[in-house]
Design an enzyme around this catalytic site. Structure first.
Site, PDB file in Angstrom:
ATOM      1  CG  ASN A   1      -0.075   0.221   2.423  1.00 51.28           C
ATOM      2  OD1 ASN A   1       0.740   0.328   2.426  1.00 51.28           O
ATOM      3  ND2 ASN A   1      -0.995   0.047   3.394  1.00 51.28           N
ATOM      4  CE  LYS A   2       4.287   2.243   4.210  1.00 54.00           C
ATOM      5  NZ  LYS A   2       4.806   1.015   4.727  1.00 54.00           N
TER       6      LYS A   2
END
Ligand SMILES: *Cc1c(COP(=O)(O)O)cnc(C)c1O
Length: 389
Positions: free
Chosen positions: A185-186
């Protein structure tokens, strides 16, 4: 918006990543090899000549390697913000050292020298600032303080690719070690993975050796060099922290899109700001001067006296099928850290209030204009209905 609603995050993967993975699968070489080399070279090319980029299996692994390379040992103290993910603290304990938890600045939610300096003791060896949400900390001041007390700096830059600090890509300063995360999710992702950026050749060599079992040449070199092709030496009890080619396949193409995706997120942040400016909220701090924000997170905070309504607002958004998140439950509120280090919320008023009043909204480049409009209208509706009832 699909009938499943708007998830908190969705990575932007297209045919380029998929074809690259297929290419690697067909090549027969799955682990650290040509794709990792290419990913590292592309990453390095973003930095001044002489900088080293080391791909690792996660940012957590990278932070651990960085501490090891600085020789952090038992009873050393490392200053970190309490307002972070547990990885920032746990790696310090891997070394037998002690995390020292600092409150954050109220507006930026980052560490500041004002907060750090009173915590420095004879045992302090290192400062680990976190560029919260992708907003660069005031690095010049932090490095100046570090130099005044002969401390090293490792930047937990997990949120912060590709932010700029004073006109240069974050990580371009000569000192310290910077660690980016490519977790799912970065801002860019390799599924699991991270990148260490460091100028110092000795630190780079040490981390390079330690990421593959303390072996003195990397895996690729070991099997392809013509001279002494199968000779290697173990020089330390190292770790298994190398990135595999399958992950680097994603990284190579994510990197190509990193700045475009960042622009899109910045646009979403600006639309959010516009829409929420009349609400009783605190908008995220902006990067100033010619620094830029990576916009990994958009953290909206209710005004202090309204923080009691935060959970209701979140429930309202969940009901409207909007994914939200919470950054963070600070470390001083987690059982393990709280009990071991006797931490109390009163020592961390800014972090604690941020925790109580924060809502992280979706911000990623797969969001459509309709998604963004829908979120804006639902957030306004939620806050107006709940906080003024
Ligand atoms: C995600 C994150 C990490 C860890 O990154 P991984 O790549 O998952 O190991 C470390 N610090 C912060 C602040 C993070 O958000």
């Amino acid at each position: 918006m699909s009938n499943k609603g708007i998830p908190f995050h969705k990575p932007f993967i297209n045919e380029n990543e998929i074809n690259e993975v297929v290419d690697t699968l067909k090549s027969g070489w799955l682990t650290s090899g040509p794709k990792v080399k290419l990913f590292e070279q592309k990453f390095e090319s973003l930095y001044p000549i002489g900088f080293n980029a080391l791909a690792v299996s996660s940012a957590t692994a990278g932070l651990h390697l960085a501490l090891e390379s600085y020789g952090i040992k038992r009873d050393d103290e490392v200053i970190i913000p309490t307002h972070t993910f547990t990885a920032t603290a746990e790696v310090i304990e891997y070394m037998g050292a002690k995390p020292i938890f600092s409150d954050i600045e109220k507006d930026t939610l980052c560490l500041s020298t004002k907060k750090i300096e009173p915590l420095i003791t004879k045992k302090t060896k290192l400062i680990m600032p976190v560029h919260f949400g992708g907003l660069p900390c005031d690095n010049d001041k932090i490095y100046e303080l570090a130099s005044k007390y002969s401390l090293n700096v490792i930047e937990d830059a997990a949120h912060a690719f590709p932010a700029k600090y004073k006109g240069k890509l974050l990580g371009s300063n000569d000192n310290g070690i910077k660690v980016f995360s490519f977790y799912a999710n970065k801002t860019i992702t390799t599924g699991e993975g991270g990148m260490i950026v460091v100028k110092d050749k000795n630190l780079s060599n040490r981390m390079s050796i330690m990421r593959t079992h303390g072996i003195d040449r990397d895996v690729y070199g070991r099997y392809t060099s013509i001279k002494k092709s199968s000779f290697y030496q173990v020089v330390a009890a190292g770790f298994k922290y190398n990135m595999q080619d399958l992950s680097a396949c994603l990284g190579i193409h994510q990197l190509d899109k990193a700045f475009i995706m960042n622009e899109k997120r910045a646009r979403i942040a600006a639309i959010y700001d516009d829409n929420f400016s009349d609400l009783p909220v605190i908008l995220p701090s902006k990067a100033c001067g010619n620094s830029t924000h990576a916009w990994h997170l958009y953290v909206l905070r209710l005004e202090e006296n309204l923080s009691i309504y935060r959970d209701e607002v979140v429930d309202y958004l969940t009901e409207a099928k909007i994914g939200t998140s919470l950054h963070y439950i600070p470390l001083h509120r987690h059982k393990y850290w709280q009990e071991k280090y006797n931490l109390d919320s009163h020592e961390f008023p800014n972090s604690d209030m941020a925790y109580l009043s924060s809502i992280s909204l979706p911000i990623y480049c797969q969001m459509s204009n309709e998604d963004i409009e829908y979120i804006c209208s639902k957030v306004k509706e939620a806050i107006n209905k709940i906080c003024f009832k």
